[in-house]
Design a protein around this motif. Structure first.
Motif, mmCIF file in Angstrom:
data_model
loop_
_atom_site.group_PDB
_atom_site.id
_atom_site.type_symbol
_atom_site.label_atom_id
_atom_site.label_comp_id
_atom_site.label_asym_id
_atom_site.label_seq_id
_atom_site.Cartn_x
_atom_site.Cartn_y
_atom_site.Cartn_z
ATOM 1 N N VAL A 352 47.194 37.704 55.424
ATOM 2 C CA VAL A 352 46.643 38.874 55.626
ATOM 3 C C VAL A 352 47.902 40.282 55.950
ATOM 4 C CG1 VAL A 352 45.319 40.838 55.044
ATOM 5 C CG2 VAL A 352 44.303 38.920 54.769
ATOM 6 N N ALA A 353 47.969 39.489 57.410
ATOM 7 C CA ALA A 353 48.993 41.139 57.987
ATOM 8 C C ALA A 353 50.011 40.959 57.555
ATOM 9 C CB ALA A 353 48.639 40.156 59.493
ATOM 10 N N GLU A 354 50.679 39.406 57.267
ATOM 11 C CA GLU A 354 52.304 39.204 57.051
ATOM 12 C C GLU A 354 52.381 39.365 55.720
ATOM 13 O OE1 GLU A 354 55.843 37.590 56.769
ATOM 14 O OE2 GLU A 354 54.474 37.463 58.499
ATOM 15 N N LEU A 355 51.190 39.585 54.025
ATOM 16 C CA LEU A 355 51.265 39.395 53.011
ATOM 17 C C LEU A 355 51.062 40.486 52.300
ATOM 18 C CD1 LEU A 355 50.862 36.127 51.388
ATOM 19 C CD2 LEU A 355 52.705 36.835 51.904
ATOM 20 N N ALA A 356 50.156 41.401 52.976
ATOM 21 C CA ALA A 356 49.531 42.989 52.532
ATOM 22 C C ALA A 356 50.218 43.727 52.814
ATOM 23 C CB ALA A 356 48.333 42.868 53.060
ATOM 24 N N PRO A 357 51.128 44.519 53.674
ATOM 25 C CA PRO A 357 51.779 45.447 53.933
ATOM 26 C C PRO A 357 52.791 44.969 52.617
ATOM 27 C CG PRO A 357 51.798 44.270 55.929
ATOM 28 C CD PRO A 357 51.272 43.012 55.278
ATOM 29 N N ALA A 358 53.313 44.519 52.223
ATOM 30 C CA ALA A 358 54.601 44.149 50.890
ATOM 31 C C ALA A 358 53.704 44.377 49.355
ATOM 32 C CB ALA A 358 54.976 42.674 50.613
ATOM 33 N N ALA A 359 52.286 44.628 49.332
ATOM 34 C CA ALA A 359 51.903 44.575 47.860
ATOM 35 C C ALA A 359 51.155 46.683 48.055
ATOM 36 C CB ALA A 359 50.222 43.995 48.286
ATOM 37 N N ARG A 360 51.695 46.933 46.779
ATOM 38 C CA ARG A 360 50.578 47.926 46.230
ATOM 39 C C ARG A 360 49.200 48.104 46.400
ATOM 40 N NH1 ARG A 360 51.209 48.206 41.505
ATOM 41 N NH2 ARG A 360 49.276 48.583 40.397
ATOM 42 N N ALA A 361 48.505 46.552 45.819
ATOM 43 C CA ALA A 361 47.034 46.621 45.550
ATOM 44 C C ALA A 361 46.541 45.098 46.277
ATOM 45 C CB ALA A 361 46.398 47.340 44.523
ATOM 46 N N VAL A 362 45.770 44.992 46.345
ATOM 47 C CA VAL A 362 44.851 43.657 47.217
ATOM 48 C C VAL A 362 43.587 42.771 46.018
ATOM 49 C CG1 VAL A 362 44.814 42.253 48.950
ATOM 50 C CG2 VAL A 362 46.821 43.459 49.454
ATOM 51 N N VAL A 363 43.960 42.702 45.881
ATOM 52 C CA VAL A 363 42.148 41.693 44.660
ATOM 53 C C VAL A 363 42.215 40.156 46.122
ATOM 54 C CG1 VAL A 363 41.224 40.679 42.952
ATOM 55 C CG2 VAL A 363 42.775 42.482 42.954
ATOM 56 N N VAL A 364 40.452 40.627 47.271
ATOM 57 C CA VAL A 364 40.474 39.628 47.301
ATOM 58 C C VAL A 364 38.739 38.615 46.798
ATOM 59 C CG1 VAL A 364 38.552 39.095 49.724
ATOM 60 C CG2 VAL A 364 40.779 40.773 49.716
ATOM 61 N N THR A 365 39.284 37.214 46.705
ATOM 62 C CA THR A 365 38.209 36.780 45.986
ATOM 63 C C THR A 365 38.044 35.765 47.012
ATOM 64 O OG1 THR A 365 38.226 35.833 43.375
ATOM 65 C CG2 THR A 365 40.743 35.324 44.563
ATOM 66 N N ARG A 366 37.086 34.355 46.085
ATOM 67 C CA ARG A 366 36.686 33.270 46.488
ATOM 68 C C ARG A 366 36.900 32.442 46.162
ATOM 69 N NH1 ARG A 366 31.869 30.041 47.027
ATOM 70 N NH2 ARG A 366 31.011 30.269 48.642
ATOM 71 N N PRO A 367 37.182 31.445 46.841
ATOM 72 C CA PRO A 367 38.365 30.741 46.614
ATOM 73 C C PRO A 367 36.708 29.380 46.335
ATOM 74 C CG PRO A 367 38.599 30.454 48.308
ATOM 75 C CD PRO A 367 38.065 32.317 48.292
ATOM 76 N N ASP A 368 36.874 28.499 45.585
ATOM 77 C CA ASP A 368 35.491 27.608 44.551
ATOM 78 C C ASP A 368 35.867 26.568 45.936
ATOM 79 O OD1 ASP A 368 33.949 26.424 43.386
ATOM 80 O OD2 ASP A 368 34.349 25.783 41.420
ATOM 81 N N SER A 369 34.892 27.091 47.220
ATOM 82 C CA SER A 369 34.668 25.892 48.155
ATOM 83 C C SER A 369 33.431 26.141 49.165
ATOM 84 C CB SER A 369 36.145 26.176 48.595
ATOM 85 O OG SER A 369 35.486 25.529 49.754
ATOM 86 N N PRO A 370 32.550 25.647 49.600
ATOM 87 C CA PRO A 370 32.021 25.725 50.639
ATOM 88 C C PRO A 370 31.905 26.728 51.927
ATOM 89 C CG PRO A 370 31.840 24.586 50.500
ATOM 90 C CD PRO A 370 32.272 24.405 48.820
ATOM 91 N N ARG A 371 33.509 26.293 51.759
ATOM 92 C CA ARG A 371 34.062 26.658 53.539
ATOM 93 C C ARG A 371 35.045 27.877 53.461
ATOM 94 N NH1 ARG A 371 38.698 22.114 53.297
ATOM 95 N NH2 ARG A 371 39.066 23.089 54.707
ATOM 96 N N ALA A 372 34.457 29.153 52.090
ATOM 97 C CA ALA A 372 35.004 30.294 51.796
ATOM 98 C C ALA A 372 33.673 31.191 52.142
ATOM 99 C CB ALA A 372 35.356 30.259 50.436
ATOM 100 N N ALA A 373 32.664 30.925 53.059
ATOM 101 C CA ALA A 373 31.357 31.539 52.530
ATOM 102 C C ALA A 373 31.432 32.717 52.634
ATOM 103 C CB ALA A 373 30.947 30.882 53.704
ATOM 104 N N LYS A 374 32.786 33.169 54.050
ATOM 105 C CA LYS A 374 33.333 34.361 55.062
ATOM 106 C C LYS A 374 34.391 35.035 53.886
ATOM 107 C CE LYS A 374 31.548 32.953 59.066
ATOM 108 N NZ LYS A 374 31.977 32.742 61.168
ATOM 109 N N TRP A 375 34.766 35.030 52.432
ATOM 110 C CA TRP A 375 35.846 35.595 51.874
ATOM 111 C C TRP A 375 35.366 36.807 52.051
ATOM 112 C CZ3 TRP A 375 35.446 38.602 47.829
ATOM 113 C CH2 TRP A 375 34.120 38.705 47.126
#
Length: 430
Positions: A352-375
């Motif tokens: 996130v620290a690498e990519l977010a500064p280049a964005a005007r807006a960020v949408v955070v979503t949940r991958p379809d996996s139980p390993r993404a509980a803290k999305w």
């Protein structure tokens, strides 16, 4: 043989995956012994590394195919269908063949359990299936991608013609170690005594690989030193470069894969090809040029043009760095809406620290996996770099939100877990 259909086969293999990742070679060696050791019939090129394994594998398989060889490729993970993991000359295995081979393996898997052996994992069973399939199909060569690490990965039972290690960076620390040297040691586990090695690794990782090659009498070719590349040009449609190989100079190669990191992957594939030529494999310069033009879905793939929509499985920090540079190189001046969803066990906050500064807006979503509980935690990290941050748990709603935020000349980038990329790709392809 158990008679099963495709859905039953996937369920059976998936059930074996529920026990999680368990590295080690004992289980698959025993399973393959019971299956007649089909892996020993195969001429394999074994490809490991942290990033770029799949792209290098696809390019190398493409070159061998264009040279006229019946070429198998075993890669993971898949995007849409399990059958994508098993390809011959670019064509996926049939669902019926998956069912047939799973049914053939099942009695042996059950017998192992009855005899007191620890049951193989889903990936181990899937790897054994690959060896059965490619052996039965009598492929001339098998391009074999490591699943995780190298030394204890299920694929590391082969005696390859050539070992390839694309690069080494931090990933899967819970299994491979916390330092580059430790991780490189695990990756170097695919280096075999007397078998040539190609690597694009650098720094401490290269030192570990060089030391391992010396100890195992493995001739080493280093990409960036022995085989080099020269950038020529790039555009929104692709890029052009020259590769200075061990035997030939390949001028003005054009590929549609985006990102300068793909030039390194292409040079690695060429280095592998030229080592194979030393082993007696006949490959023309034309086959090299044609094979490098292979496509690889989900890697900086352009899905739409207005707005420009790109998907990329940058699931670790080095992947994120490559993605950010590629976006700046190929699409300068475009405002970006970033959509990101990652698994909990990845370097999420560094990505996130690498990519977010280049964005005007960020949408955070949940991958379809139980390993993404803290999305949702990614949104907290994103707000340190950009003011406009949205949370959309469902991938469908994240896609809709991102497209609503983008103007016709903007860039929408979906990245992170391949579970996310697969979902987005399926939606956008409709």
């Amino acid at each position: 043989m158990f008679l099963v259909n495709y859905e039953e086969a996937l369920s059976y293999l998936s059930d074996r995956s529920s026990s999680g990742i368990r590295l080690g070679l004992g289980r698959i060696k025993e399973l393959l012994r019971r299956l007649g050791n089909p892996h020993l019939d195969l001429k394999a090129i074994h490809i490991g590394g942290t990033n770029g394994k799949g792209s290098t594998a696809v390019m190398l398989a493409g070159i061998l195919q264009k040279a006229g060889y019946r070429t198998g490729a075993f890669t993971s993970p898949h995007l849409h269908s399990f059958t994508e993991r098993y390809r011959i000359d670019g064509a996926c295995i049939s669902r019926e063949r998956i069912a047939e081979l799973t049914g053939e393996m099942r009695p042996h898997l059950e017998a192992m359990a009855a005899d007191g052996f620890e049951r193989p994992t889903g990936f181990e069973a899937g790897t054994a299936l690959a060896f059965l399939y490619f052996s039965r199909e009598k492929v001339d060569y098998l391009v074999l991608e490591v699943g995780l690490g190298g030394r204890c990965d299920a694929t590391n039972v082969v005696r390859p013609l050539l070992s390839v290690i694309t690069n080494v960076s931090v990933d899967h620390q819970e299994y491979l170690g916390n330092s580059i040297r430790e991780i490189a040691g695990e990756k170097a586990g695919i280096i075999k005594r007397g078998v040539p090695t190609v690597t694009a690794a650098a720094g401490e990782a290269l030192e570990v690989i060089e030391d391992t090659c010396r100890k195992r009498n493995s001739p080493l070719t280093v990409v960036g030193r022995d085989v080099r590349w020269e950038h020529v040009s790039l555009s929104e449609e692709g890029q052009c470069f020259t590769i200075c190989g061990l035997k030939r100079k390949y001028e003005d190669i054009g590929i549609s894969l985006l990102g300068r990191h793909q030039q390194v992957n292409a040079a690695t594939a060429v280095a592998a090809v030229e080592v194979l030529m030393d082993l007696g494999v006949d490959i023309s310069a034309g086959a090299v040029r044609a094979g490098l033009a292979a496509r690889w879905p989900g890697r900086l793939e352009v899905m739409r043009r207005k707005p420009l929509v790109i998907i990329d499985g940058a699931h670790n920090y080095e992947g994120a760095r490559s993605l950010r540079r590629a976006l700046a190189d190929h699409f300068p001046g475009r405002e970006m809406v970033l959509v990101i969803g990652m698994l909990d066990d990845k370097e999420r906050f560094k990505v996130v620290a690498e990519l977010a500064p280049a964005a005007r807006a960020v949408v955070v979503t949940r991958p379809d996996s139980p390993r993404a509980a803290k999305w949702q935690q990614l949104a907290v990290a994103a707000r340190r770099h950009v003011r406009e941050v949205y949370l959309e748990e469902l991938i469908e709603e994240a896609v809709e939100k991102a497209l609503s935020l983008a103007g016709p000349e903007d860039l929408v980038c979906f990245t992170g877990s391949f579970y996310l990329i697969a979902g987005v790709r399926k939606l956008l392809a409709q």
